[in-house]
Design a protein around this motif. Structure first.
Motif, short mmCIF file in Angstrom:
data_model
loop_
_atom_site.label_atom_id
_atom_site.label_comp_id
_atom_site.label_asym_id
_atom_site.label_seq_id
_atom_site.Cartn_x
_atom_site.Cartn_y
_atom_site.Cartn_z
N ALA A 104 0.81 -1.22 0.00
CA ALA A 104 0.00 0.00 0.00
C ALA A 104 0.84 1.27 0.00
CB ALA A 104 -0.94 0.00 1.21
N GLY A 105 2.15 1.13 0.11
CA GLY A 105 3.01 2.32 0.20
C GLY A 105 2.87 3.02 1.53
N GLY A 106 2.71 2.23 2.59
CA GLY A 106 2.47 2.80 3.91
C GLY A 106 3.71 3.21 4.66
N SER A 107 4.85 3.25 3.99
CA SER A 107 6.09 3.63 4.66
C SER A 107 6.88 4.58 3.77
CB SER A 107 6.93 2.39 4.97
OG SER A 107 8.17 2.75 5.53
N GLN A 108 7.46 5.61 4.40
CA GLN A 108 8.33 6.51 3.65
C GLN A 108 9.70 6.55 4.32
OE1 GLN A 108 6.50 10.07 2.10
NE2 GLN A 108 8.41 11.20 2.23
N SER A 119 1.36 -3.03 15.77
CA SER A 119 -0.05 -2.79 16.11
C SER A 119 -0.98 -3.48 15.11
CB SER A 119 -0.34 -1.29 16.14
OG SER A 119 0.28 -0.66 17.24
N LEU A 120 -0.63 -3.43 13.83
CA LEU A 120 -1.46 -4.06 12.82
C LEU A 120 -1.41 -5.58 12.93
CD1 LEU A 120 -3.30 -3.74 10.42
CD2 LEU A 120 -1.30 -3.48 8.94
N PHE A 121 -0.25 -6.12 13.25
CA PHE A 121 -0.12 -7.56 13.47
C PHE A 121 -1.06 -8.02 14.59
CE2 PHE A 121 1.80 -10.74 16.28
CZ PHE A 121 1.92 -11.83 15.44
N ALA A 122 -1.04 -7.31 15.73
CA ALA A 122 -1.88 -7.71 16.86
C ALA A 122 -3.36 -7.61 16.51
CB ALA A 122 -1.56 -6.84 18.07
N TYR A 148 -1.88 8.97 6.46
CA TYR A 148 -2.56 7.79 7.00
C TYR A 148 -3.39 7.02 5.98
CZ TYR A 148 -0.98 9.60 11.43
OH TYR A 148 -0.19 10.04 12.46
N ARG A 149 -3.63 7.58 4.82
CA ARG A 149 -4.45 6.88 3.84
C ARG A 149 -3.85 5.54 3.44
NH1 ARG A 149 -8.35 8.15 -0.07
NH2 ARG A 149 -8.95 6.20 -1.08
N PRO A 150 -2.58 5.46 3.03
CA PRO A 150 -2.04 4.14 2.65
C PRO A 150 -1.94 3.18 3.83
CG PRO A 150 -0.32 5.81 2.60
CD PRO A 150 -1.60 6.54 2.75
N ILE A 151 -1.73 3.72 5.03
CA ILE A 151 -1.69 2.85 6.21
C ILE A 151 -3.08 2.27 6.47
CG2 ILE A 151 -1.26 2.80 8.70
CD1 ILE A 151 0.85 5.02 8.21
N ARG A 152 -4.10 3.10 6.34
CA ARG A 152 -5.47 2.62 6.50
C ARG A 152 -5.79 1.58 5.43
NH1 ARG A 152 -10.43 6.31 4.83
NH2 ARG A 152 -9.60 5.58 2.83
N GLN A 156 -7.09 -2.29 6.03
CA GLN A 156 -8.38 -2.76 5.54
C GLN A 156 -8.24 -3.84 4.47
OE1 GLN A 156 -10.45 0.86 4.46
NE2 GLN A 156 -11.17 1.15 6.56
N SER A 157 -7.03 -4.04 3.98
CA SER A 157 -6.82 -5.09 2.99
C SER A 157 -6.66 -6.47 3.60
CB SER A 157 -5.58 -4.77 2.14
OG SER A 157 -4.38 -4.97 2.89
N LEU A 158 -6.46 -6.54 4.90
CA LEU A 158 -6.18 -7.82 5.56
C LEU A 158 -7.46 -8.58 5.85
CD1 LEU A 158 -3.37 -6.70 8.04
CD2 LEU A 158 -3.10 -8.08 5.97
N GLY A 159 -7.44 -9.85 5.54
CA GLY A 159 -8.57 -10.72 5.86
C GLY A 159 -8.33 -11.48 7.14
#
Length: 458
Positions: A104-108, A119-122, A148-152, A156-159
């Motif tokens: 998602a490009g959630g890191s710069q 946090s997302l793992f948990a 925060y858009r790519p992080i969000r 939301q992509s995780l099942g």
């Protein structure tokens, strides 16, 4: 005993004579686990996030709880099972949370990314999760460059979590904390043992989640000769909900209160959401928030409005007092030397209409400028019971008793609001600081009475 032992990323780690106030963050970084970083040293940014395996409310099951390692003293890790971001790969393959962030490009710059991943793992492996990951689970992590858009989008992509070793681990109980006694640090198992140690050394300092003491240590260089951790005392982790009252153990983390009080009124969940961040709520306790006696603590106003009672224990025995008598002056409580807070009890029935308001610079993860809680019962349109409680308007959290008395037995209408506001004008004595002037705090407090009455009419 001179050392501690715990599981770090699946490996037994033993430390002889651990420094009492060394943080878990400093320890893991010194071992080369540098994914966790120091950003703020006070639990606001989440760059230091790690996972701790802790009991879940379902019997025999565990959960991954994310905590700020910068606010966890190293001896508190004893007997625990802890994961840093480095352990989330399996055989060199990224976990799903890491892959989602990358896709998602959630890191710069990447400084905050490991904390977000933890946090997302948990959240991804949360046992009771159904549907997409809750992005509020990331609200304790700050990013200054990516947005925060790519992080969000990554969240939301995780099942559903995969059926792997991490998920299977949660089917087993979490490790139980045992008694511990080191130079400068001890962890008793019972209230009686705890008050005995307090009696042996009056200069000892009780600590639960360390979300307050950790800040004092990190930012102000405070030291204590002996810390007594109350985390292993089962009695202080208890929760009961009966027809007569709700009783909350003083060392039960705030996040656990929300999970265990299943039929709680909406105001409780609204209050918890505004109470710091998920990482802080996983460690902070209701007893610790009250015992610090901060005039801007978020627990006191709501509990005052609910007529809460505090349970205290010492070597001389046990007693209870109303929370309204607990705060005696700035940062000072009615607890005697050698006494500890063991539980908070909320009598039933709860008031018909309860609200909590928090005025702060940011809506989430911030300290209150003014906090207020209000509770009201009406009989035939007239006030039969009312509580107006405030934080941030005096040296202690207060109940505006004179304002309450002026409308008892009266209709709850615009005239009643004006009566209350006139009393607040002459009784509240806020101070000015960098969060707000005394004039602002007074006007906000008065306007909240109007808001409360308006919401009651909806």
């Amino acid at each position: 005993m001179s050392g501690i032992e715990f599981l770090l990323n699946g490996e037994i780690t033993r430390i002889e004579n651990p420094p009492t106030q060394m943080t878990l963050l400093d320890f893991v970084r010194a071992r080369g686990l540098t994914g966790a970083k120091e950003g703020c040293a006070e639990g606001e940014c989440g760059a230091c996030a790690v996972c701790v395996v802790e009991p879940d409310e379902a019997a025999g099951r565990s959960a991954y709880r994310v905590v700020n390692s910068c606010l966890m003293f190293l001896p508190m890790a004893a007997g625990r099972e802890i994961h840093t971001v480095e352990s989330l790969t399996a055989g060199g393959e990224l976990c799903e949370a890491q892959r989602a962030m990358a896709a998602a490009g959630g890191s710069q710059c990447g400084y905050c990314t490991p904390g977000f991943v933890v946090s997302l793992f948990a959240e991804h492996y949360r046992p009771d999760r159904s549907g997409p990951c809750d992005t509020m689970a990331l609200s304790g992590n700050l990013c200054r460059c990516t947005g925060y858009r790519p992080i969000r989008d990554a969240a939301q992509s995780l099942g559903p979590a995969p059926r792997d070793d991490f998920r299977e681990r949660l089917e087993q109980p979490a490790p139980a904390l045992e008694s511990l006694k080191l130079v400068g640090f001890s962890r008793p198992r019972t209230v009686e043992e705890c008050v005995a140690r307090l009696g042996e050394d009056p200069d000892s300092k009780l600590v639960a989640g360390a979300t307050d003491l950790g800040v004092e240590s990190n930012l102000f260089g405070r030291t204590w000769r002996h810390l007594i951790s109350v985390e292993a005392i089962d009695e202080l982790q208890e929760f009961s909900n009966t027809a007569e009252s709700v009783k909350i153990g003083a060392a039960l983390p705030l996040s656990a209160i929300g999970r265990r009080w299943r039929d709680a009124p909406d105001v409780l969940h609204e209050w918890l959401t505004l109470f710091a961040s998920p990482l802080i709520r996983n460690r902070a306790t209701i007893g610790g928030n009250l015992a610090t006696a901060s005039p801007v603590g978020d627990a006191a106003p709501l509990l005052l409005a609910l007529d809460a009672i505090v349970h205290l224990a010492s070597s001389n025995g046990r007693r209870t007092i109303p929370l309204s008598s607990f705060f005696v002056s700035y940062r000072k409580t009615a607890m005697e030397p050698g006494e500890m807070l063991t539980a908070v009890e909320i009598p039933k029935p709860l008031a018909q209409f309860v609200r909590f308001y928090k005025i702060s610079k940011r809506r989430l993860d911030d300290i209150s400028t003014v906090a207020a809680a209000m509770a009201l019962d009406l009989e035939s349109g007239r006030v039969s019971r009312v509580r107006f409680a405030f934080g941030g308007v005096a040296a202690t959290p207060i109940r505006a008793v004179d304002a309450e008395n002026t409308i008892l037995g009266q209709p709850w209408n615009d005239t009643a609001v004006e009566r209350v506001q006139r009393v607040l004008d002459r009784s509240l004595q806020p101070m000015s600081d960098h969060r707000g002037s005394k004039e602002y705090r007074l006007e906000v407090s008065k306007s909240l009475i109007e808001k409360y009455q308006w919401e009651h009419r909806l």
